[in-house]
Design a protein around this motif. Sequence first.
Motif, PDB file in Angstrom:
ATOM      1  N   PHE A  27       0.789  -1.248   0.280  1.00 34.46           N
ATOM      2  CA  PHE A  27      -0.668  -0.284  -0.210  1.00 34.46           C
ATOM      3  C   PHE A  27       0.401   0.887   0.036  1.00 34.46           C
ATOM      4  O   PHE A  27       1.701   0.752   0.276  1.00 34.46           O
ATOM      5  N   THR A  28       0.551   2.235  -0.887  1.00 32.75           N
ATOM      6  CA  THR A  28       1.197   4.079  -0.727  1.00 32.75           C
ATOM      7  C   THR A  28       0.795   4.837   0.042  1.00 32.75           C
ATOM      8  O   THR A  28      -0.862   4.512  -0.640  1.00 32.75           O
ATOM      9  N   HIS A  29       0.965   5.061   0.654  1.00 30.85           N
ATOM     10  CA  HIS A  29       0.338   6.759   1.100  1.00 30.85           C
ATOM     11  C   HIS A  29       0.892   7.978   0.701  1.00 30.85           C
ATOM     12  O   HIS A  29       1.979   8.445   0.823  1.00 30.85           O
ATOM     13  N   ASN A  30      -0.194   8.114  -0.113  1.00 33.41           N
ATOM     14  CA  ASN A  30       0.595   9.431  -1.074  1.00 33.41           C
ATOM     15  C   ASN A  30      -0.354  11.054  -0.198  1.00 33.41           C
ATOM     16  O   ASN A  30      -1.891  11.038  -0.130  1.00 33.41           O
ATOM     17  N   ARG A  46      -3.864   9.837   1.377  1.00 36.25           N
ATOM     18  CA  ARG A  46      -5.278   8.103   0.502  1.00 36.25           C
ATOM     19  C   ARG A  46      -3.427   7.092   0.556  1.00 36.25           C
ATOM     20  O   ARG A  46      -2.573   7.095   0.367  1.00 36.25           O
ATOM     21  N   TRP A  47      -4.348   6.017   0.558  1.00 37.85           N
ATOM     22  CA  TRP A  47      -3.310   5.217   0.827  1.00 37.85           C
ATOM     23  C   TRP A  47      -3.913   4.185  -0.090  1.00 37.85           C
ATOM     24  O   TRP A  47      -5.380   3.680  -0.222  1.00 37.85           O
ATOM     25  N   GLU A  72       0.335   1.859  -9.559  1.00 38.44           N
ATOM     26  CA  GLU A  72      -1.003   2.445  -8.320  1.00 38.44           C
ATOM     27  C   GLU A  72      -2.275   1.640  -8.769  1.00 38.44           C
ATOM     28  O   GLU A  72      -2.419   2.318  -9.343  1.00 38.44           O
ATOM     29  N   SER A 167       5.643   4.254   1.353  1.00 39.08           N
ATOM     30  CA  SER A 167       4.716   2.643   0.884  1.00 39.08           C
ATOM     31  C   SER A 167       5.045   1.738   1.663  1.00 39.08           C
ATOM     32  O   SER A 167       5.995   1.471   2.345  1.00 39.08           O
TER      33      SER A 167
END
Length: 176
Positions: A27-30, A46-47, A72, A167
């Motif tokens: 998961f990537t947190h932007n 957002r994840w 993503e 991430s």
Amino acid sequence: MATAQEHSNSHQHEEEGRHSLALYTGFTHNAGSYFSEETKEKSTGRWVPTIGLDYYYTLNHKWDIGAMTDLELEEYYVDEEEGARTYERTNAWAFIAVAKYKPIEGLGIFFGPGIEFEFKKDIKTESLFVAKIGVEYEVPIKNGWAIAPSLIYDYKYSKDLKFSAFSYGFSIGKRF
């Protein structure tokens, strides 16, 4: 003069090969991003689910070079620094050239530059430069297979748009 550990690692790479290919999921947190039903003020970022493919070539017991790709799997919005324009990011795909330093067995610190694209038909998209740094710990399984949990930081930017991403995930890969 090589230590016994260095000789063991070198011998392992000769037997299993210098190449490795791994499938990444995480998961990537932007930071600063938001979904369409939110506003920037309500969001802390957002994840988004992320998948990727990593390739490395082992130079020696301390260094690998390679490439990482991340996709993503989500649509989100990010405002430019001055707030005048909002960018929609949909299924962003990044390609990063990386170097990995291995200070001790299993631990890898990787870093490198790259670019992030989007694939949208008939819509102008914003490509971003990406600076990536991360850490992973590779746990050998058997016959050249390994699993590696990782933590990654990306700094993404273009002329108008700048934001960070963090991430976490893991890779499962095979040395050949």
